[in-house]
Structures are given as C-alpha cells and as structure tokens.
Design a protein around this motif. Structure first.
Motif, PDB file in Angstrom:
ATOM      1  N   ALA A 225      34.864  70.904  16.899  1.00  0.00           N
ATOM      2  CA  ALA A 225      35.086  69.796  15.959  1.00  0.00           C
ATOM      3  C   ALA A 225      35.760  70.287  14.687  1.00  0.00           C
ATOM      4  O   ALA A 225      36.675  69.638  14.157  1.00  0.00           O
ATOM      5  CB  ALA A 225      33.756  69.119  15.626  1.00  0.00           C
ATOM      6  N   ALA A 226      35.316  71.445  14.194  1.00  0.00           N
ATOM      7  CA  ALA A 226      35.920  72.012  12.989  1.00  0.00           C
ATOM      8  C   ALA A 226      37.383  72.367  13.239  1.00  0.00           C
ATOM      9  O   ALA A 226      38.257  72.100  12.397  1.00  0.00           O
ATOM     10  CB  ALA A 226      35.142  73.249  12.550  1.00  0.00           C
ATOM     11  N   SER A 227      37.669  72.956  14.392  1.00  0.00           N
ATOM     12  CA  SER A 227      39.056  73.325  14.718  1.00  0.00           C
ATOM     13  C   SER A 227      39.949  72.100  14.720  1.00  0.00           C
ATOM     14  O   SER A 227      41.074  72.128  14.194  1.00  0.00           O
ATOM     15  CB  SER A 227      39.109  74.023  16.079  1.00  0.00           C
ATOM     16  N   ARG A 228      39.463  71.019  15.330  1.00  0.00           N
ATOM     17  CA  ARG A 228      40.252  69.786  15.396  1.00  0.00           C
ATOM     18  C   ARG A 228      40.540  69.243  13.995  1.00  0.00           C
ATOM     19  O   ARG A 228      41.690  68.895  13.669  1.00  0.00           O
ATOM     20  CB  ARG A 228      39.495  68.735  16.214  1.00  0.00           C
ATOM     21  N   LEU A 229      39.530  69.206  13.135  1.00  0.00           N
ATOM     22  CA  LEU A 229      39.726  68.659  11.785  1.00  0.00           C
ATOM     23  C   LEU A 229      40.542  69.608  10.917  1.00  0.00           C
ATOM     24  O   LEU A 229      41.355  69.160  10.100  1.00  0.00           O
ATOM     25  CB  LEU A 229      38.378  68.362  11.138  1.00  0.00           C
ATOM     26  N   TYR A 269      38.653  80.816  14.474  1.00  0.00           N
ATOM     27  CA  TYR A 269      39.724  81.738  14.856  1.00  0.00           C
ATOM     28  C   TYR A 269      39.324  82.588  16.060  1.00  0.00           C
ATOM     29  O   TYR A 269      40.165  82.875  16.924  1.00  0.00           O
ATOM     30  CB  TYR A 269      40.099  82.637  13.673  1.00  0.00           C
ATOM     31  N   GLU A 270      38.064  82.989  16.126  1.00  0.00           N
ATOM     32  CA  GLU A 270      37.591  83.755  17.291  1.00  0.00           C
ATOM     33  C   GLU A 270      37.827  82.943  18.562  1.00  0.00           C
ATOM     34  O   GLU A 270      38.344  83.448  19.567  1.00  0.00           O
ATOM     35  CB  GLU A 270      36.101  84.075  17.147  1.00  0.00           C
ATOM     36  N   ARG A 271      37.417  81.683  18.539  1.00  0.00           N
ATOM     37  CA  ARG A 271      37.605  80.817  19.702  1.00  0.00           C
ATOM     38  C   ARG A 271      39.089  80.637  20.009  1.00  0.00           C
ATOM     39  O   ARG A 271      39.506  80.658  21.183  1.00  0.00           O
ATOM     40  CB  ARG A 271      36.964  79.459  19.433  1.00  0.00           C
ATOM     41  N   ALA A 272      39.899  80.450  18.967  1.00  0.00           N
ATOM     42  CA  ALA A 272      41.339  80.226  19.167  1.00  0.00           C
ATOM     43  C   ALA A 272      41.987  81.405  19.878  1.00  0.00           C
ATOM     44  O   ALA A 272      42.723  81.231  20.859  1.00  0.00           O
ATOM     45  CB  ALA A 272      42.018  79.974  17.830  1.00  0.00           C
ATOM     46  N   PHE A 273      41.701  82.611  19.410  1.00  0.00           N
ATOM     47  CA  PHE A 273      42.340  83.776  20.030  1.00  0.00           C
ATOM     48  C   PHE A 273      41.823  84.018  21.441  1.00  0.00           C
ATOM     49  O   PHE A 273      42.570  84.512  22.296  1.00  0.00           O
ATOM     50  CB  PHE A 273      42.171  85.009  19.140  1.00  0.00           C
ATOM     51  N   GLY A 307      45.065  67.987  23.010  1.00  0.00           N
ATOM     52  CA  GLY A 307      43.794  67.516  23.537  1.00  0.00           C
ATOM     53  C   GLY A 307      42.748  67.307  22.456  1.00  0.00           C
ATOM     54  O   GLY A 307      42.975  67.550  21.273  1.00  0.00           O
ATOM     55  N   PRO A 308      41.547  66.880  22.849  1.00  0.00           N
ATOM     56  CA  PRO A 308      40.496  66.550  21.883  1.00  0.00           C
ATOM     57  C   PRO A 308      39.793  67.751  21.266  1.00  0.00           C
ATOM     58  O   PRO A 308      39.140  67.624  20.229  1.00  0.00           O
ATOM     59  CB  PRO A 308      39.513  65.716  22.723  1.00  0.00           C
ATOM     60  N   THR A 309      39.897  68.935  21.885  1.00  0.00           N
ATOM     61  CA  THR A 309      39.227  70.126  21.350  1.00  0.00           C
ATOM     62  C   THR A 309      40.219  71.279  21.235  1.00  0.00           C
ATOM     63  O   THR A 309      40.104  72.288  21.934  1.00  0.00           O
ATOM     64  CB  THR A 309      38.044  70.531  22.242  1.00  0.00           C
ATOM     65  N   PRO A 310      41.225  71.167  20.375  1.00  0.00           N
ATOM     66  CA  PRO A 310      42.277  72.176  20.296  1.00  0.00           C
ATOM     67  C   PRO A 310      41.775  73.478  19.670  1.00  0.00           C
ATOM     68  O   PRO A 310      40.821  73.474  18.880  1.00  0.00           O
ATOM     69  CB  PRO A 310      43.310  71.521  19.373  1.00  0.00           C
ATOM     70  N   PRO A 311      42.406  74.593  20.013  1.00  0.00           N
ATOM     71  CA  PRO A 311      42.121  75.831  19.279  1.00  0.00           C
ATOM     72  C   PRO A 311      42.663  75.713  17.857  1.00  0.00           C
ATOM     73  O   PRO A 311      43.604  74.959  17.603  1.00  0.00           O
ATOM     74  CB  PRO A 311      42.878  76.903  20.080  1.00  0.00           C
ATOM     75  N   LEU A 312      42.054  76.426  16.938  1.00  0.00           N
ATOM     76  CA  LEU A 312      42.526  76.411  15.553  1.00  0.00           C
ATOM     77  C   LEU A 312      43.945  76.955  15.496  1.00  0.00           C
ATOM     78  O   LEU A 312      44.234  78.031  16.024  1.00  0.00           O
ATOM     79  CB  LEU A 312      41.607  77.263  14.677  1.00  0.00           C
ATOM     80  N   MET A 313      44.844  76.206  14.873  1.00  0.00           N
ATOM     81  CA  MET A 313      46.217  76.671  14.711  1.00  0.00           C
ATOM     82  C   MET A 313      46.276  77.755  13.632  1.00  0.00           C
ATOM     83  O   MET A 313      45.442  77.789  12.718  1.00  0.00           O
ATOM     84  CB  MET A 313      47.143  75.515  14.331  1.00  0.00           C
ATOM     85  N   LEU A 314      47.232  78.656  13.763  1.00  0.00           N
ATOM     86  CA  LEU A 314      47.438  79.672  12.737  1.00  0.00           C
ATOM     87  C   LEU A 314      48.150  78.997  11.575  1.00  0.00           C
ATOM     88  O   LEU A 314      49.224  78.453  11.737  1.00  0.00           O
ATOM     89  CB  LEU A 314      48.260  80.833  13.308  1.00  0.00           C
ATOM     90  N   LEU A 370      51.979  74.648  17.878  1.00  0.00           N
ATOM     91  CA  LEU A 370      51.020  74.850  16.790  1.00  0.00           C
ATOM     92  C   LEU A 370      50.990  73.681  15.818  1.00  0.00           C
ATOM     93  O   LEU A 370      49.982  73.459  15.145  1.00  0.00           O
ATOM     94  CB  LEU A 370      51.337  76.149  16.040  1.00  0.00           C
ATOM     95  N   TRP A 371      52.078  72.931  15.727  1.00  0.00           N
ATOM     96  CA  TRP A 371      52.143  71.832  14.764  1.00  0.00           C
ATOM     97  C   TRP A 371      51.767  70.487  15.395  1.00  0.00           C
ATOM     98  O   TRP A 371      51.733  69.476  14.715  1.00  0.00           O
ATOM     99  CB  TRP A 371      53.539  71.745  14.146  1.00  0.00           C
ATOM    100  N   LEU A 372      51.477  70.471  16.684  1.00  0.00           N
ATOM    101  CA  LEU A 372      51.240  69.203  17.375  1.00  0.00           C
ATOM    102  C   LEU A 372      50.145  68.364  16.725  1.00  0.00           C
ATOM    103  O   LEU A 372      50.304  67.152  16.525  1.00  0.00           O
ATOM    104  CB  LEU A 372      50.866  69.465  18.838  1.00  0.00           C
ATOM    105  N   HIS A 373      49.030  68.993  16.402  1.00  0.00           N
ATOM    106  CA  HIS A 373      47.890  68.213  15.914  1.00  0.00           C
ATOM    107  C   HIS A 373      48.119  67.685  14.499  1.00  0.00           C
ATOM    108  O   HIS A 373      47.350  66.844  14.020  1.00  0.00           O
ATOM    109  CB  HIS A 373      46.611  69.056  15.967  1.00  0.00           C
TER     110      HIS A 373
END
Length: 401
Positions: A225-229, A269-273, A307-314, A370-373
């Motif tokens: 949820a945090a990554s998405r926001l 970031y851990e989850r994203a990588f 998608g609804p649960t994206p990885p955190l973008m850099l 990376l800019w999609l969201h």
C-alpha cells in the motif's frame, strides 16, 4: 538572477532528497543568500517547491511551443522538445514527483499545467499519425512513455552512479529518440506476446491461522500500500495516515510493524528490488533471444507498475535514505541495469535487436514503466496486461513509419 540561482539549487536538492527533506539553510548558503534574504523570495519549503515545480512546467510549455514553431513535422517537434528538455546547458529542473506535498491550490495548479503539457505532446503524436509519419498507436500511452523516459533520465544518473554532463545527456537523449522512433526489434513488424501474468507470478500461499505468516502478510500489505501511494503521490506527498487508511488500519498499526516512515520506505525499496530482480531472472530463464528477454523484462515491469500493488519506483529522495541502505540500493540498481544491458547486447549479437547503444537504452527504457503510476488513473480502461502490451508495442517497432 539571485532567484534563478536559488531555484536551480533547490531543484537539485528536490531531485536528490525529495521535496519534504530539502534544507532551506543549505540551499540559501549554496545560493549565496542569508537565511533572512531567502525569505524575500519564498515563504517556506512548500512555497519553494511550488516555485520549482512551476518553473519545470513553464519550461516544458516553452519547449513545446518552440518545438511546434521550429519543427517541420511531428517527429521533428518531438525531437526538438526532447533535446531542449534534456540539454545540459539549460537550468536544472525539479522532477514532478511530489505534487501532493503541496497545499491547495498550488497542487492543483501544478497538476493542471503538467496535464496540459502532456496533452500538447500527445497532440504532436496524433498529428504525426494523421500526417502518415507516425504509426497508429495508443497516443496517450505513447506520450506518457516518452514523458517517463525523459523524466527518469533526469534522475537515473544518481541511482546508476553516473556523472551528469554534456556527454551523458547527449548519449541518453539520442537513445530515447532512437528507441521511441525506431524501437528495439531488428525486423520490421516484429511482435511480442508475454507468456506471464505478474499477478500469478507474484502470488504467495497464505495460511491465516499461522501467526507468523499472518504477521508477515500484514506487513506485506502495508508495504504494498505504501509503495502504491509513494509512486502516485511521491514519498513526501503520502503520509502514514494515508497509507494506513488505504488498508483500513490505524497509524498505530503502522508503528507496530515499522519504526518510522523511513523504515517503511526502506522496506518498500527492499520489496521493489526483489521484484525487479525476479523479473530479470524470469526473462533470462524463459526468453530465447536477447530481444525476447529484453521485452519480457519491460512487459513484466509495466504490468507491475500498472497493477494494484506496484513495486516502489526509483525516485527523488535517494540521498535521504540512510547511507547503509542507500549504497546497497544503488548497487542493486546498477546490477539490474548491467543485466538488462547484457540482454540487449545479446540481442544485437544474435540479430534479434537493432544495433544500438545498449547501455544507454537499458537506462532510458526503465523510465517507460517507472513513471506509469504517476499518471495512470484508477480503473483505467485497459488492464495492466493491456497497458504493458501497448508500451511494448511502442518500444518494439517505434512510432516512426
């Protein structure tokens, strides 16, 4: 002149640290101003961020207007706009990552100006389709794909430990235009069908009666949820209250699992990588050519970000991350970059990819997803898989006929 120096220094700090973490004292000192003199130009950190974002939007509007006047056709206008935006000789601009950090009505002003600029860029593409020099494409996704690559290029050199300068800007600008106009495929009319759905790939078994698993699942939901926001609003634009409310929890629940907001950010970031690396691993295992592997990485990342649960973008704020984590995240981003570069080089060697600057293409292409969201609305008319199909279609053959 003092105001321009102030805004340029502030833009650098916003890109490095994020809008909410800039130091007014540091900016004033670097701009040659006293703290009191600083307040002659801005009232507070939010006002400084607003002025920097306004400058970014106004610069884009000017570049689009000049491109329209000077370009003989749509492709020329896109080229002029891209080259002017990324020119190293032009002032440093703040990437529009944290508009939600701004109070109203400043937030609405920036979002409206940015929307108008994207619409103008989309009109360039639409004109090119009508002129017969641009392929029929999904014009909104095409405009946002180009916009994403341009924005990411202004941030990526930090994540990839490169030295920003004329040579790098020329290299990445050329690669953006080459990829956007002509695509990656060696043969005309090439297509790619991704065999993997990210939602299925990332699904995990879960036993609600296992206490340890239940705890891990709650933490995972908060991180997702945090990554998405954070992707949509920026790290400084999304509060812990926003994050907890999005999963029906209280802020106290967030603090039960995470020490503070920075702890949550580092877990994102851990989850994203982990996800970014997984996508590369899957592509290497299932692709048969450099082209297939490269496009599978792109497709999986596009699906994930749409998608609804994206990885955190850099994004901006790298220098605000604690040093121990920051160094590791930078190494991870560079390793993924090298692996993607190797896929493209493999494609050039096996004849499936066009000859290109593989290193620069591996860098700039990440900006497409990376800019999609940042722009994709909730309940978009296309599914995440369809969005990824459209993006890949653009990057496979390019938009130019």
């Amino acid at each position: 002149m003092k105001r321009q120096i102030l805004l340029e220094e502030a833009a650098r700090q916003i890109n490095d640290r994020g809008a909410g973490a800039v130091s007014l004292n540091d900016i004033a000192e670097r701009a040659g101003l006293s703290r009191n003199a600083l307040y002659y130009y801005v009232t507070d950190r939010a006002d400084l961020t607003f002025q920097c974002y306004l400058r970014t939007c106004e610069s884009a509007t000017e570049n689009l207007a000049i491109a329209y006047e000077q370009g003989a056709n749509a492709l020329e206008r896109i080229r002029i706009y891209t080259e002017r935006t990324l020119s190293y000789e032009r002032p440093t601009l703040a990437a529009l990552c944290d508009p939600d950090f701004l109070p109203e009505p400043h937030r609405a002003t920036i979002l409206d100006l940015d929307r108008r600029n994207i619409e103008t860029l989309e009109n360039f593409i639409t004109d090119g389709v009508h002129e017969g020099i641009i392929r029929p494409v999904h014009t909104e996704i095409a405009a946002q794909t180009l916009h994403g690559m341009i924005n990411w290029t202004q941030l990526s050199y930090k994540w990839l430990n490169q030295k920003d300068g004329k040579a790098l800007r020329k290299r990445v600008t050329g690669s953006i235009l080459d990829l956007f106009f002509h695509g990656l495929a060696a043969s005309e009319g090439k297509s790619f069908a991704c065999p993997i759905d990210v939602a299925t790939l990332t699904a995990r078994p879960f036993n609600a009666f296992d206490r340890a698993q239940a705890t891990q699942e709650k933490m995972a939901q908060l991180v997702a949820a945090a990554s998405r926001l954070f992707n949509r609003r920026g790290i400084d634009g999304a509060s812990l209250d926003d994050i907890s409310a999005s999963v029906g929890a209280t802020k106290g629940a967030v603090y039960h699992y995470f020490d503070d907001k920075m702890h949550l950010i580092t877990q994102c970031y851990e989850r994203a990588f982990d996800l970014y690396s997984m996508f590369v691993d899957v592509a290497l295992a299932q692709g048969t050519t450099g082209f297939e592997r490269s496009m599978m990485v792109m497709h999986l990342n596009s699906q994930a970000q749409a998608g609804p649960t994206p990885p955190l973008m850099l994004q901006p704020g790298l220098l605000s991350v604690p040093e121990s984590h920051r160094a590791r995240f930078m190494l991870q981003s560079q390793e993924i970059w090298r692996r993607c570069e190797a896929m493209i080089r493999e494609g050039v060697e096996d004849g499936s990819c066009r000859p290109c600057d593989a290193r620069a293409v591996a860098d700039v292409s990440a900006g497409a997803f990376l800019w999609l969201h940042k722009w994709l609305p909730e309940n978009y008319v296309l599914t995440p898989f369809q969005v990824a199909d459209e993006q890949c279609r653009i990057l496979i053959n390019g938009v130019a006929r």
